[in-house]
Structure formats: C-alpha cells, structure tokens
Design an enzyme around this catalytic site. Sequence first.
Site, PDB file in Angstrom:
ATOM      1  N   GLY A  36      -1.748   5.596  -0.520  1.00 12.77           N
ATOM      2  CA  GLY A  36      -2.764   6.282  -1.307  1.00 12.77           C
ATOM      3  C   GLY A  36      -2.809   7.766  -1.024  1.00 12.77           C
ATOM      4  O   GLY A  36      -2.812   8.601  -1.943  1.00 12.77           O
ATOM      5  N   ASP A 244       6.082   7.072  -3.343  1.00  9.55           N
ATOM      6  CA  ASP A 244       4.739   7.629  -3.505  1.00  9.55           C
ATOM      7  C   ASP A 244       4.797   8.980  -4.214  1.00  9.55           C
ATOM      8  O   ASP A 244       3.938   9.301  -5.035  1.00  9.55           O
ATOM      9  CB  ASP A 244       4.062   7.783  -2.146  1.00  9.55           C
TER      10      ASP A 244
END
Length: 308
Positions: A36, A244
């Site tokens: 995240g 990511d």
Amino acid sequence: MIGSINYDLFLMQDRIPLRGETLLARGVREGFGGKGANQAVQAARLGRKVAFVGAVGSDDRGTASIANLREQGIDCHVDVVAAPTGLGVVNVLGDGSVFATVVPGANLSVTVDRVQAAASLLEAAQYVILQNEIPVPTVRAAMELARHSGAKVVYNAAPMNTASSELARGCDVLIVNEEEGMALLGRRLEDLTAIRNALPELEGLCPQVIVTAGEHGAYTCHDGKTRHVAPMAVQAVDTTGAGDSFVGAFTSALVSGATFDQAASLASAVAAETTTGVGAQTSMPTSMERGGSDDSLRASSEDPSGSR
C-alpha cells in the site's frame, strides 16, 4: 489509498539457502515498504494528490514510516497501534529476482471500522487503490464504500488469498502478476502465450484486467480485446516494488486523463525504471528519466509501443 505499511530488510545474496543450510549474505539494506505504501509513494512522486489510510506500531520503524510518507507529500491517516510495524524480509539475488516474506503486524489493525471512519476521504477520491496485505473484510468494506461514493477501485490482488476471486468482482480494474493470474484461473499455464489467451477468462471477474509479466511487459484485457504492452529495456538490479510502482503509476496516469492502454504503457515504463535501483520506494522515479516529465510521458503514450 487504503493499505499496508512495512519496514523492509533486503538481504543481498547469490542464491536462496538450502534446507538446513546457513548462507552468508553479501550485504543488507533497510528501507520503507508495504504494498500500500509503495503504491501511494509512486503515485505521489508522479504528482498525484494521495491520502493514505493504514496502521503502524508504536516502534521506531512505525515513527519513521509515517515521517517518510509525509515527506512524500502524502496525506496520512495512519493509526499507531500496539502491534509491531509490518516487516518484510526480501532476498535479492544477483539477477535482480526477489523472494519476500512479510510479517503483517500492525497492518492487521486496519479494520472495517477504520475504513468507515475514513468515508469522507473515499467520497472525495477519484480512485481507491486496494491490495491484500490488510484484512479481507477491510478490503471488501472499502470497495463497497468506494462504489457508493462513485470512486473507481483499482484492486491489486496481491498477495493472493482465497477471497481474491470474490473481491475481483467488486473492482473496476484488476491488476495481478503471472502467478496471481494463474491462481485466479485455478490452473497452471505453460507460457506467456497461454496466459495471454486466458485473459478473457479473468475479464469475467472484472471488466478491465492487467497481468504484469516482468521483463516481458504486461497484458491488458478489456472490451473483449487483449493487448500486449512491450517492456522497456533496462538492466534490472532489484525487482522489489516494481509491481507496486506499476499500480501507482497506472492509477496516476488515469487521473491525468490517459486511456486504459496509455496508462498501462506508461506504468510499464515506470516500473522498469524502478528495477534499476535497490529497494522499493528508494528506486521509484519522480518522472521517467528516459522520457521526461509526467506530461511528456502521457503525451508519448498515445500510441503505446508494442500494443496490439
């Protein structure tokens, strides 16, 4: 952005130790991570306004992680909890390949209640990015709130879990790598051609799908059409965080007005640049060094090279 925050330890070594073997590493590095947080940092570095909901421990790693996100210009809504900050241990081999193990720690404290308390952030968002390093009920609740508020959901189904197929049906864009894609399909595929041919099955879960394929680029599938996004040639040093980086750059491009395939082309190039350094966030570019600013990238992606 609702997701994980980890502190990473990178072990530089020639190979993975055998069972019962003690292997001497060539070196060790530390850095900020978590899927995240990585995705949020990449989007912020490309000029997007990012708000982040997560959790860290009350340890030094947690304090440093919050400070790092704020230094990136990210609007932090991060709880400090009793559990230790999430920890990633990454084995980096000489060819740039990585083998990672994650201890969730404080990330398991990102609860449904925490997401509901952040409802105003979701209401203001164009896109909500989610991954699987926080509890499944939290991801599910965030998707529901995002849909209610009109935000689009980009779901990176990583690491794969038993709820991923269900969650994929609730997102607007599904992003997985080759292994995760095969897990969703429920079978092994022998090569990239087979993976590409199977993409329409994933489109049955989500109307817009991307399968990243490392040095081979990526494949997109939407509107019944499958396209290849050619890779950018680089000398990979460490592939940590490349996936990511792709997610953050892809969503950033969508916010900038790029089409789906333009955004995938830009994200593939940004992710490739990330592999040229060691670590995740430490290697993420603020623009494409080989391509100029974010604006020039968006303009150059009008005809994504290798798309077909």
